[in-house]
Design a protein around this motif. Structure first.
Motif, PDB file in Angstrom:
ATOM      1  N   GLN A   1       0.830  -1.209   0.000  1.00 39.87           N
ATOM      2  CA  GLN A   1       0.000   0.000   0.000  1.00 39.87           C
ATOM      3  C   GLN A   1       0.863   1.257   0.000  1.00 39.87           C
ATOM      4  N   LEU A   2       1.962   1.231   0.759  1.00 43.83           N
ATOM      5  CA  LEU A   2       2.864   2.393   0.797  1.00 43.83           C
ATOM      6  C   LEU A   2       3.453   2.660  -0.583  1.00 43.83           C
ATOM      7  N   ASN A   3       3.827   1.608  -1.290  1.00 48.75           N
ATOM      8  CA  ASN A   3       4.352   1.784  -2.646  1.00 48.75           C
ATOM      9  C   ASN A   3       3.294   2.378  -3.569  1.00 48.75           C
ATOM     10  N   LEU A   4       2.051   1.906  -3.437  1.00 44.86           N
ATOM     11  CA  LEU A   4       0.953   2.433  -4.241  1.00 44.86           C
ATOM     12  C   LEU A   4       0.700   3.908  -3.917  1.00 44.86           C
ATOM     13  N   ILE A   5       0.640   4.220  -2.629  1.00 43.62           N
ATOM     14  CA  ILE A   5       0.439   5.609  -2.199  1.00 43.62           C
ATOM     15  C   ILE A   5       1.562   6.482  -2.722  1.00 43.62           C
ATOM     16  N   SER A   6       2.788   6.009  -2.579  1.00 46.69           N
ATOM     17  CA  SER A   6       3.951   6.770  -3.029  1.00 46.69           C
ATOM     18  C   SER A   6       3.877   7.070  -4.521  1.00 46.69           C
ATOM     19  N   SER A   7       3.538   6.062  -5.316  1.00 48.08           N
ATOM     20  CA  SER A   7       3.490   6.284  -6.765  1.00 48.08           C
ATOM     21  C   SER A   7       2.328   7.195  -7.154  1.00 48.08           C
ATOM     22  N   GLN A   8       1.195   7.071  -6.483  1.00 42.72           N
ATOM     23  CA  GLN A   8       0.053   7.944  -6.773  1.00 42.72           C
ATOM     24  C   GLN A   8       0.363   9.390  -6.399  1.00 42.72           C
ATOM     25  N   LEU A   9       0.998   9.577  -5.252  1.00 43.67           N
ATOM     26  CA  LEU A   9       1.340  10.934  -4.818  1.00 43.67           C
ATOM     27  C   LEU A   9       2.382  11.557  -5.738  1.00 43.67           C
ATOM     28  N   LYS A  10       3.340  10.749  -6.201  1.00 48.80           N
ATOM     29  CA  LYS A  10       4.370  11.263  -7.117  1.00 48.80           C
ATOM     30  C   LYS A  10       3.764  11.812  -8.393  1.00 48.80           C
ATOM     31  N   LEU A  11       2.727  11.148  -8.904  1.00 48.31           N
ATOM     32  CA  LEU A  11       2.046  11.627 -10.110  1.00 48.31           C
ATOM     33  C   LEU A  11       1.443  13.017  -9.900  1.00 48.31           C
ATOM     34  N   LEU A  12       1.127  13.338  -8.663  1.00 47.04           N
ATOM     35  CA  LEU A  12       0.511  14.621  -8.333  1.00 47.04           C
ATOM     36  C   LEU A  12       1.530  15.660  -7.852  1.00 47.04           C
ATOM     37  N   GLY A  13       2.814  15.293  -7.849  1.00 46.40           N
ATOM     38  CA  GLY A  13       3.856  16.231  -7.446  1.00 46.40           C
ATOM     39  C   GLY A  13       4.234  16.173  -5.983  1.00 46.40           C
ATOM     40  N   PHE A  14       3.770  15.159  -5.271  1.00 47.76           N
ATOM     41  CA  PHE A  14       4.092  14.995  -3.852  1.00 47.76           C
ATOM     42  C   PHE A  14       5.071  13.838  -3.693  1.00 47.76           C
ATOM     43  N   GLU A  15       5.605  13.708  -2.486  1.00 45.17           N
ATOM     44  CA  GLU A  15       6.570  12.639  -2.239  1.00 45.17           C
ATOM     45  C   GLU A  15       6.481  12.211  -0.779  1.00 45.17           C
ATOM     46  N   LEU A  16       6.432  10.906  -0.552  1.00 48.56           N
ATOM     47  CA  LEU A  16       6.477  10.401   0.823  1.00 48.56           C
ATOM     48  C   LEU A  16       7.896  10.560   1.360  1.00 48.56           C
ATOM     49  N   LEU A  17       7.995  11.026   2.585  1.00 45.87           N
ATOM     50  CA  LEU A  17       9.302  11.198   3.224  1.00 45.87           C
ATOM     51  C   LEU A  17       9.498  10.079   4.226  1.00 45.87           C
ATOM     52  N   ASP A  18      10.642   9.413   4.128  1.00 48.85           N
ATOM     53  CA  ASP A  18      10.833   8.269   5.001  1.00 48.85           C
ATOM     54  C   ASP A  18      11.979   8.402   5.999  1.00 48.85           C
ATOM     55  N   ASN A  19      12.713   9.516   5.989  1.00 47.96           N
ATOM     56  CA  ASN A  19      13.741   9.652   7.024  1.00 47.96           C
ATOM     57  C   ASN A  19      13.548  10.957   7.802  1.00 47.96           C
ATOM     58  N   GLU A  20      14.032  10.968   9.002  1.00 46.68           N
ATOM     59  CA  GLU A  20      13.777  12.074   9.933  1.00 46.68           C
ATOM     60  C   GLU A  20      14.348  13.394   9.437  1.00 46.68           C
ATOM     61  N   LYS A  21      15.512  13.379   8.816  1.00 44.25           N
ATOM     62  CA  LYS A  21      16.124  14.616   8.329  1.00 44.25           C
ATOM     63  C   LYS A  21      15.231  15.267   7.266  1.00 44.25           C
ATOM     64  N   ASP A  22      14.760  14.478   6.311  1.00 43.59           N
ATOM     65  CA  ASP A  22      13.876  15.010   5.277  1.00 43.59           C
ATOM     66  C   ASP A  22      12.575  15.541   5.878  1.00 43.59           C
ATOM     67  N   ARG A  23      12.061  14.839   6.873  1.00 46.19           N
ATOM     68  CA  ARG A  23      10.823  15.285   7.540  1.00 46.19           C
ATOM     69  C   ARG A  23      11.027  16.630   8.224  1.00 46.19           C
ATOM     70  N   MET A  24      12.158  16.776   8.899  1.00 43.53           N
ATOM     71  CA  MET A  24      12.430  18.023   9.613  1.00 43.53           C
ATOM     72  C   MET A  24      12.592  19.187   8.635  1.00 43.53           C
ATOM     73  N   VAL A  25      13.301  18.976   7.548  1.00 45.37           N
ATOM     74  CA  VAL A  25      13.474  20.020   6.538  1.00 45.37           C
ATOM     75  C   VAL A  25      12.112  20.417   5.967  1.00 45.37           C
ATOM     76  N   GLU A  26      11.265  19.446   5.707  1.00 49.20           N
ATOM     77  CA  GLU A  26       9.928  19.739   5.175  1.00 49.20           C
ATOM     78  C   GLU A  26       9.086  20.496   6.195  1.00 49.20           C
ATOM     79  N   ARG A  27       9.227  20.157   7.468  1.00 43.50           N
ATOM     80  CA  ARG A  27       8.491  20.885   8.511  1.00 43.50           C
ATOM     81  C   ARG A  27       8.958  22.335   8.596  1.00 43.50           C
TER      82      ARG A  27
END
Length: 187
Positions: free
Chosen positions: A46-72
């Motif tokens: 499901q995560l892979n499906l969500i990730s690919s669907q979100l990518k088509l819309l210009g979004f991206e799942l973040l999976d590490n803490e550093k990337d999450r903090m930068v996005e916050r």
């Protein structure tokens, strides 16, 4: 489970992400800039499906803490610059970020600079200039009103910063009528 999502910058982004997650059959709780609460926790397929669907819309799942903090950090700045009132000339972004993220500003600054190849200050300036461009295009406010609304100390300061970022003065930008605004999530 909380999913952390990159490039969410507006209410429309929240709506689109919510719809996309609901389409996967998950129960969606709170969705805000940069995150979405889902139940039950999605499996890896499901995560892979969500990730690919979100990518088509210009979004991206973040999976590490550093990337999450930068996005916050980015989300707090975008929210403040584009959707809040900056008329308080005493707004201290470093304190605002430290308080909002419960981290030392020096730590946040180093992490952001390492990840984005620009300083937090430069990112704030770029966001403010994009907001100024928007306000100039609307034509509802004059430069002095925009200066006040965006928390600049003077219209000369705003004009100098605007020119250093865009290569144009605010009046040149406005008279060009070319709509040279950038997407918030591309900055």
């Amino acid at each position: 489970m909380i999913l952390h999502i990159k490039n969410m910058v507006c209410d429309r982004c929240i709506m689109v992400v919510r719809q996309q997650l609901e389409n996967t059959g998950l129960n969606v709780g709170e969705v805000s800039l940069g995150s979405a609460e889902v139940q039950p926790s999605p499996d890896s397929e499901q995560l892979n499906l969500i990730s690919s669907q979100l990518k088509l819309l210009g979004f991206e799942l973040l999976d590490n803490e550093k990337d999450r903090m930068v996005e916050r950090i980015k989300n707090l700045i975008v929210e403040k610059v584009h959707y809040s009132d900056l008329t308080d000339a005493h707004l201290n972004f470093s304190q605002y970020l430290s308080d909002g993220l419960k981290k030392d500003y020096a730590y946040l600054s180093r992490m952001f600079s390492d990840a984005e190849d620009m300083t937090i200050e430069k990112f704030i300036i770029q966001q403010k200039i994009e907001k100024v461009k928007e306000l100039l295009e609307y034509g509802e406010l004059n430069l002095n009103e925009i200066t006040w609304k965006m928390g600049y100390s003077s219209s000369a300061h705003l004009s100098a910063q605007f020119k250093s970022v865009t290569g144009l003065t605010p009046s040149q930008f406005k008279s060009s009528g070319q709509g040279q605004r950038g997407a918030i999530d591309k900055i």
